[in-house]
Design a protein around this motif. Structure first.
Motif, PDB file in Angstrom:
ATOM      1  N   GLY A 225      -2.996 -10.435   1.931  1.00  0.00           N
ATOM      2  CA  GLY A 225      -3.398  -9.043   2.118  1.00  0.00           C
ATOM      3  C   GLY A 225      -4.240  -8.534   0.961  1.00  0.00           C
ATOM      4  O   GLY A 225      -5.200  -7.771   1.157  1.00  0.00           O
TER       5      GLY A 225
ATOM      6  N   ALA B  36      -5.859  -0.170   7.783  1.00  0.00           N
ATOM      7  CA  ALA B  36      -5.000  -1.336   7.960  1.00  0.00           C
ATOM      8  C   ALA B  36      -4.165  -1.154   9.222  1.00  0.00           C
ATOM      9  O   ALA B  36      -3.591  -0.090   9.454  1.00  0.00           O
ATOM     10  CB  ALA B  36      -4.087  -1.538   6.755  1.00  0.00           C
TER      11      ALA B  36
ATOM     12  N   ARG C  23       1.937  -8.171   3.779  1.00  0.00           N
ATOM     13  CA  ARG C  23       0.476  -8.100   3.908  1.00  0.00           C
ATOM     14  C   ARG C  23      -0.031  -6.696   3.593  1.00  0.00           C
ATOM     15  O   ARG C  23      -1.043  -6.534   2.906  1.00  0.00           O
ATOM     16  CB  ARG C  23       0.054  -8.524   5.326  1.00  0.00           C
ATOM     17  N   VAL C  24       0.661  -5.683   4.087  1.00  0.00           N
ATOM     18  CA  VAL C  24       0.256  -4.311   3.804  1.00  0.00           C
ATOM     19  C   VAL C  24       0.496  -3.967   2.340  1.00  0.00           C
ATOM     20  O   VAL C  24      -0.291  -3.224   1.736  1.00  0.00           O
ATOM     21  CB  VAL C  24       0.983  -3.326   4.735  1.00  0.00           C
TER      22      VAL C  24
ATOM     23  N   ILE D 159      -3.286   3.841   7.645  1.00  0.00           N
ATOM     24  CA  ILE D 159      -2.370   2.714   7.821  1.00  0.00           C
ATOM     25  C   ILE D 159      -1.558   2.954   9.081  1.00  0.00           C
ATOM     26  O   ILE D 159      -0.873   3.968   9.214  1.00  0.00           O
ATOM     27  CB  ILE D 159      -1.422   2.561   6.617  1.00  0.00           C
TER      28      ILE D 159
ATOM     29  N   SER E  30      -0.979  -2.799  10.558  1.00  0.00           N
ATOM     30  CA  SER E  30       0.107  -3.680  10.171  1.00  0.00           C
ATOM     31  C   SER E  30       0.725  -4.339  11.395  1.00  0.00           C
ATOM     32  O   SER E  30       0.476  -3.948  12.535  1.00  0.00           O
ATOM     33  CB  SER E  30       1.181  -2.880   9.424  1.00  0.00           C
TER      34      SER E  30
ATOM     35  N   PHE F 186      -8.508  -3.919   7.791  1.00  0.00           N
ATOM     36  CA  PHE F 186      -7.735  -5.152   7.685  1.00  0.00           C
ATOM     37  C   PHE F 186      -6.764  -5.143   8.858  1.00  0.00           C
ATOM     38  O   PHE F 186      -5.861  -4.328   8.920  1.00  0.00           O
ATOM     39  CB  PHE F 186      -7.000  -5.195   6.343  1.00  0.00           C
TER      40      PHE F 186
ATOM     41  N   TYR G  73      -2.474  -5.195   0.602  1.00  0.00           N
ATOM     42  CA  TYR G  73      -3.572  -4.245   0.866  1.00  0.00           C
ATOM     43  C   TYR G  73      -3.469  -3.049  -0.082  1.00  0.00           C
ATOM     44  O   TYR G  73      -4.465  -2.649  -0.714  1.00  0.00           O
ATOM     45  CB  TYR G  73      -3.479  -3.833   2.338  1.00  0.00           C
ATOM     46  N   ARG G  74      -2.272  -2.465  -0.190  1.00  0.00           N
ATOM     47  CA  ARG G  74      -2.097  -1.312  -1.077  1.00  0.00           C
ATOM     48  C   ARG G  74      -2.390  -1.685  -2.530  1.00  0.00           C
ATOM     49  O   ARG G  74      -3.023  -0.922  -3.268  1.00  0.00           O
ATOM     50  CB  ARG G  74      -0.663  -0.790  -0.963  1.00  0.00           C
TER      51      ARG G  74
ATOM     52  N   THR H 293      -8.321  -7.354   1.370  1.00  0.00           N
ATOM     53  CA  THR H 293      -8.745  -6.006   0.985  1.00  0.00           C
ATOM     54  C   THR H 293      -9.696  -6.040  -0.198  1.00  0.00           C
ATOM     55  O   THR H 293     -10.675  -5.285  -0.250  1.00  0.00           O
ATOM     56  CB  THR H 293      -7.511  -5.150   0.667  1.00  0.00           C
ATOM     57  N   ARG H 294      -9.433  -6.919  -1.143  1.00  0.00           N
ATOM     58  CA  ARG H 294     -10.334  -7.040  -2.301  1.00  0.00           C
ATOM     59  C   ARG H 294     -11.727  -7.467  -1.860  1.00  0.00           C
ATOM     60  O   ARG H 294     -12.740  -6.993  -2.403  1.00  0.00           O
ATOM     61  CB  ARG H 294      -9.742  -8.045  -3.292  1.00  0.00           C
TER      62      ARG H 294
END
Length: 354
Positions: free
Chosen positions: A178, A195, A208-209, A228, A197, A256, A212-213, A182-183
């Protein structure tokens, strides 16, 4: 007259003494052949009697001895749901190991439940497989005790929740995946990243979330809860939740999608709204199913080595059955990796400059 040979070994009771079938039967108030029927999963035992014997086995932690010779040439593979290309990758991995070991695979599904029903456990005992691989599922305490008492090893692949320190498991680096997804979007210039989820009850979806965070926070970007949303890892959820995100007046420039199936649903939502991928919307999935290479445009995704994870789970369960591993400290995570294709690009100028 020689004394009976021990049939079971007490491993968790007050002492490490052995017990005969006759002793077990006497404590349960039944005959030794009845205990043997329960041990072998025979159906011709009254439910109350079976429960009484099972409870004694569970309380005293009895385990079968010399189980290897009595095993059927099978591996049980259990899914909580069996209806996607994701499952096919897992089946392929278990089949690879089973074929090399001269074994067959028995497939079963728990109809969306994260713990199979008791009837399933009784069927496994009757089949006497070399081991059980559970995918996105788990066992309750009684089921674990039942399989342990019959020396049927089990491994959880991609556990839905924390399987416990003493349960062998094979997973993937979901948090890192994740983060990488996101990066990648941040490095392309996106600042409003949504996102979708998976189910919040599943540990892999939460991880995974969380990744992302972490990527947003590390980049100094706000985490907007409105961007989200929770799906269920199916195509329909990607479409439904994707429409909701993309209809927002301040819609995200990238999403994502949590897994590849939801990403495909998001593709459909974008087409319905007249948005182009990646010109108007960048999309990243997770899993790297074969279909990710075939869709238009080919999907940027996080590769989860599903076949390798399944192979590792099958090898581990066979090793445990041979006594070659310890279930007390066996938890493995295989690495994920970002696969960049054509579904991601720089944000639209009008929104990307904001």
């Amino acid at each position: 007259m020689t004394s009976p040979q021990p049939a079971e070994t007490r491993t968790h009771g007050r002492s490490a003494q052995s017990a005969t079938l006759a002793e077990i039967a006497r404590e349960a108030g039944v005959s030794a052949p009845t205990v043997s029927k329960v041990l072998n999963g025979r159906a011709d035992v009254a439910p109350a009697t079976r429960s009484r014997v099972e409870e004694l086995l569970r309380v005293h932690g009895y385990r079968r001895r010399r189980a290897e010779a009595s095993r059927s040439p099978l591996i049980d593979l259990v899914f909580h749901e069996l209806e996607s290309a994701w499952a096919m990758e897992v089946i392929r991995g278990v089949e690879n190991v089973a074929r090399d070991a001269g074994l067959s695979v028995v497939l079963s599904e728990s109809a969306g439940r994260l713990i199979p029903g008791r009837s399933w456990a009784d069927q496994v005992v009757a089949r006497r497989p070399h081991g059980v691989v559970l995918v996105l599922s788990g066992l309750d305490e009684a089921q674990r005790a039942l399989l342990t008492s019959r020396s049927i090893p089990f491994v959880v692949m991609d556990p839905a929740g924390d399987p416990g320190a003493d349960v062998p498991s094979i997973g993937a680096t979901n948090w890192q995946g994740g983060l990488a997804a996101t990066r990648h979007l941040i490095e392309l210039g996106h600042r409003r990243i949504g996102a979708i989820s998976g189910p919040t009850r599943m540990m892999c979806a939460r991880a995974r979330v969380d990744g992302y965070r972490a990527a947003l926070e590390t980049a100094g970007l706000p985490v907007d809860p409105a961007l989200i949303t929770a799906g269920d890892f199916h195509h329909e959820a990607g479409y439904r939740e994707g429409l909701a995100l993309l209809r927002r007046p301040d819609r995200p420039t990238a999403v994502f999608a949590g897994n590849d199936l939801q990403a495909l649903g998001l593709y459909e939502a974008a087409r319905e709204l007249g948005l182009r991928i990646p010109e108007d919307l960048s999309v990243v999935g997770f899993d790297d199913l074969p279909v990710a290479r075939w869709v238009g445009p080919p999907l940027t995704t996080v590769r989860q080595p599903l076949t390798e994870m399944a192979e590792a789970a099958a090898r581990l369960v066979l090793d445990l059955g041979r006594g070659d591993g310890s279930a007390a400290a066996t938890r493995v995570e295989l690495a994920t990796s970002l696969v960049v294709r054509s579904s991601t690009g720089a944000p639209p100028v009008a929104q990307g400059a904001s």
